[in-house]
Design a protein around this motif. Structure first.
Motif, PDB file in Angstrom:
ATOM      1  N   LYS A  11     -29.268  -8.529   6.814  1.00 20.29           N
ATOM      2  CA  LYS A  11     -29.326  -7.488   5.798  1.00 20.29           C
ATOM      3  C   LYS A  11     -28.003  -7.437   5.035  1.00 20.29           C
ATOM      4  N   TRP A  17     -21.512  -1.582   9.660  1.00 20.15           N
ATOM      5  CA  TRP A  17     -21.772  -0.595   8.614  1.00 20.15           C
ATOM      6  C   TRP A  17     -23.127   0.076   8.838  1.00 20.15           C
ATOM      7  N   HIS A  18     -24.042  -0.611   9.503  1.00 20.94           N
ATOM      8  CA  HIS A  18     -25.386  -0.105   9.760  1.00 20.94           C
ATOM      9  C   HIS A  18     -25.603   0.173  11.255  1.00 20.94           C
ATOM     10  N   GLN A  21     -28.638   1.879  12.933  1.00 19.16           N
ATOM     11  CA  GLN A  21     -29.933   1.214  13.006  1.00 19.16           C
ATOM     12  C   GLN A  21     -30.108   0.519  14.357  1.00 19.16           C
TER      13      GLN A  21
END
Length: 163
Positions: A11, A17-18, A21
């Motif tokens: 992604k 940063w994610h 998730q």
């Protein structure tokens, strides 16, 4: 060699940063508060209780986590420590690594009667054998056999220890 599970990230942006998730925000918040409280507690039994009950770590009898030991915030349940082990001041124990295009998760198994000096970093996927001694400031990036003394930022076995 370390046992880690690599997970590629396809992604946009880096996987850290994610992070939410991969790990829930509530879990990270709970773990952060618990770890920060435990880092400053002078009571070893209470620290071990918090690590066992709140963080779901496996912690043996009479384990001593010194002042300001930093436990992995995202995956503390992947850390186990055997009986009668001492983990020195400001040591960091990681069960994850986030890189630019992937992240890695691995269990950390620390045996019984292990001495880990101050300011060590233990990377994910590492097993430290029973009776091992890790010198202060060592970066543990590979498995440590039982009953050896290791040291250095590029960890090296210095000598065998007679049990």
């Amino acid at each position: 060699m370390r046992k880690i599970e690599k997970r590629m990230w396809n992604k946009s942006g880096n996987p850290l940063w994610h992070v939410y998730q991969t790990v829930s925000f509530g879990k990270v918040l709970k773990n952060t508060v618990t770890i920060e409280i435990a880092r400053y507690l002078p009571f070893f039994r209470m620290k071990n209780w918090l690590y066992r009950k709140v963080l779901k770590m496996t912690v043996g009898a009479q384990v001593t986590f010194a002042y300001k030991v930093m436990i992995d915030i995202l995956f503390p349940e992947k850390i186990s420590v055997g009986d009668n082990t001492i983990i020195g001041y400001q040591t960091t124990i990681l069960a994850h690594e986030y890189l630019v295009n992937e992240y890695r998760v691995g269990t950390v198994q620390i045996g019984s009667n292990v001495m880990i000096g101050a300011n060590c970093t233990i990377l994910p996927g590492v097993t430290i054998g029973d009776g091992a001694i890790i010198a202060a400031g060592t970066v543990v990036y590979q498995n440590v056999p039982p009953h050896v003394f290791v040291s250095g930022q590029r960890m090296e076995i210095q000598r065998q220890i007679v049990p």
